[in-house]
Scaffold this active site. Structure first.
Site, PDB file in Angstrom:
ATOM      1  N   LYS A 178      -2.681  12.223  -2.586  1.00 54.86           N
ATOM      2  CA  LYS A 178      -1.330  12.697  -1.475  1.00 54.86           C
ATOM      3  C   LYS A 178       0.097  13.011  -2.231  1.00 54.86           C
ATOM      4  O   LYS A 178      -0.235  14.641  -2.476  1.00 54.86           O
ATOM      5  CB  LYS A 178      -1.123  11.455  -0.239  1.00 54.86           C
ATOM      6  N   THR A 225      -3.878   5.580  -2.885  1.00 57.31           N
ATOM      7  CA  THR A 225      -4.433   6.399  -3.225  1.00 57.31           C
ATOM      8  C   THR A 225      -4.255   7.286  -4.191  1.00 57.31           C
ATOM      9  O   THR A 225      -2.623   7.313  -4.625  1.00 57.31           O
ATOM     10  CB  THR A 225      -5.266   7.715  -2.029  1.00 57.31           C
ATOM     11  N   ASP A 274       0.592  -1.012  -0.428  1.00 56.90           N
ATOM     12  CA  ASP A 274      -0.118  -0.488   0.346  1.00 56.90           C
ATOM     13  C   ASP A 274       1.072   1.019  -0.184  1.00 56.90           C
ATOM     14  O   ASP A 274       1.358   1.525   0.687  1.00 56.90           O
ATOM     15  CB  ASP A 274      -1.002  -0.086   1.484  1.00 56.90           C
ATOM     16  N   ARG A 312      -8.813  13.273  -5.137  1.00 54.72           N
ATOM     17  CA  ARG A 312      -9.006  12.209  -4.124  1.00 54.72           C
ATOM     18  C   ARG A 312      -9.026  10.960  -5.047  1.00 54.72           C
ATOM     19  O   ARG A 312     -10.184  10.775  -6.178  1.00 54.72           O
ATOM     20  CB  ARG A 312     -10.899  12.308  -3.379  1.00 54.72           C
TER      21      ARG A 312
HETATM   22  N1  DSN Z   1      -6.099   9.662   6.782  1.00 51.36           N
HETATM   23  C1  DSN Z   1      -4.691   9.329   6.012  1.00 51.36           C
HETATM   24  C2  DSN Z   1      -3.523   9.556   6.357  1.00 51.36           C
HETATM   25  O1  DSN Z   1      -3.325  10.466   7.474  1.00 51.36           O
HETATM   26  O2  DSN Z   1      -2.521   9.378   6.101  1.00 51.36           O
HETATM   27  C3  DSN Z   1      -4.422   8.028   5.561  1.00 51.36           C
HETATM   28  O3  DSN Z   1      -5.526   7.193   4.533  1.00 51.36           O
END
Ligand code: DSN
Length: 402
Positions: free
Chosen positions: A220, A217, A191, A226
């Protein structure tokens, strides 16, 4: 709603955002997210839809798949990718449900040791359907101990091992994970949600030479909308695609898919490589400066875009640190540290990340300034109100993507 969106735009521009999992997507990414593609229903996959009128959407989805494979230099004969999972938790859930029968055992890094909810935390549905063996970091070094991990996995014999984290600042040794998975006959899933952009930019090891499945994802370090991607070796293609649709989802969010394609294109540009390298440089400088000021960094430093600051080491609870910094316009999240003596709701640490500020053009010199503010506020020798004014002037020099 227009006013609320404006207010959020204003808030985002007016703070120093050190949330490790957030970023500022480009105008082009945001335009695709807000496009007419949101109007379409396209259950199924390209060329195999349950609705008419999908000739454009088919191209959107195929292009996104092509770009995803290209970005991570994957041979389309050996690897495939599903671009429909709506976000990281469902993406992981779909992989588990495709590859591991309910009731069987999997393994992942414990949530309170830097792992993620969807890696079998007891509050996640993933622990309702599967049993989990959780691995930990070494108590002294706060780094994964692969020798210990090998012995644990040989004993536990999980069907699938998840490598990946949301609060761990060190490189993962994917070659060792592969060896461990082979030694117990497990599938290796990585992941890479947190570090996908760093892999794309060539500043963090790639999991692809070793993993069977890689999830991520897209919002990030990858700086897209998203969303999520599931990469799989071809042998897992049917099972994973069926788990996503019709197994777990209905119509894909085609506007989101298009925006992912835009972000993937951006990530192939030379400027993205520079960006990814700068994220890590900035994180190292910020951690280093805080260390010089006497703060304890979990594991002693960072190899990626984030680190944990043990604020309880100085008698400050994580929640208080988060609040104090927020009152000065510096946004972080409280976070547990390995073997935390405090509760997850008010833990001993804060998590600090550099992807968002780096998008705004902040470099090493400014990281030293940010360290002064963070340290000064937490040590109570700087007035958060005064700092907030300085932060407001500072962020004007580093505008968000228009
Ligand atoms: N909520 C995310 C984070 O802040 O790492 C991971 O899904």
């Amino acid at each position: 709603m227009r006013a609320l969106i404006k207010a959020e735009e204003h808030r985002q521009a007016g703070v120093i955002n050190l949330i490790a999992s957030e970023n500022y997507a480009s105008r082009e990414v945001r335009e695709a997210t807000g496009s007419v593609l949101t109007n379409k229903y396209s259950e199924g996959y390209p060329g195999r839809r349950y609705y008419a009128g999908n000739e454009v959407v088919d191209e959107v989805e195929r292009l996104t798949q092509e770009r995803a494979l290209k970005l991570f230099k994957l041979n389309p004969k050996k690897w495939g990718v599903n671009v429909q999972a709506l976000s990281g938790v469902p993406a992981n859930f779909f992989v588990y449900s495709a590859l591991v029968p309910p009731g069987e055992k999997m393994a992942g890094q414990a949530l309170d040791q830097g792992g993620h909810l969807s890696h079998g935390s007891k509050v996640s549905l993933t622990s309702k359907f599967w049993r989990w063996a959780h691995y930990t970091v070494d108590r002294k070094t706060e780094i994964l101990d692969y020798g210990k991990l090998t012995l644990q996995m040989k004993k536990e014999k999980p069907k699938l091992i998840v490598a990946g984290y949301s609060a761990y600042s060190r490189e993962l040794d994917f070659k060792k994970f592969r060896k461990i998975a082979d030694s117990c006959g497990a599938i290796l899933m990585v992941d890479m949600a947190h570090f996908a952009g760093l892999v794309a930019g060539g500043v963090y090891p790639s999991p692809f030479p070793y993993a069977d499945v890689v999830t991520t994802t897209t919002h990030k370090t990858l700086r897209g909308p998203r969303g999520a991607l599931i990469f799989f070796k071809k042998e897992y293609e049917d099972a994973i695609n069926k788990a996503v649709f019709p197994g777990g989802q209905g119509g894909p969010h085609d506007h989101q898919t298009a925006a992912i394609a835009v972000a993937l294109h951006e990530a192939t540009q030379p400027s993205f490589k520079k960006y990814a390298h700068q994220i890590v440089k900035n994180a190292k400088v910020l951690a280093g400066e805080l260390k010089k000021k006497g703060w304890r960094i979990v594991s002693g430093g960072t190899d990626n875009h984030l680190f944990l600051l043990d604020v309880w080491d100085k008698g400050i609870a994580g929640k208080d640190a988060e609040k104090l910094l927020e009152s000065a316009g510096i946004i972080v999240n409280r976070n547990g540290i390995p073997y935390d003596s405090r509760s997850p709701f008010n833990p001993s640490g804060i998590r600090i990340g550099t992807p968002a500020v780096t998008t705004r053009g902040v470099k090493e010199k400014e990281m030293a300034r940010i360290a002064e503010w963070v340290s000064g506020i937490l040590k109570n020798n700087l007035d958060p109100k005064k700092v907030k004014n300085e932060v407001s002037r500072f962020v004007k020099k580093f505008p968000c993507p228009k």
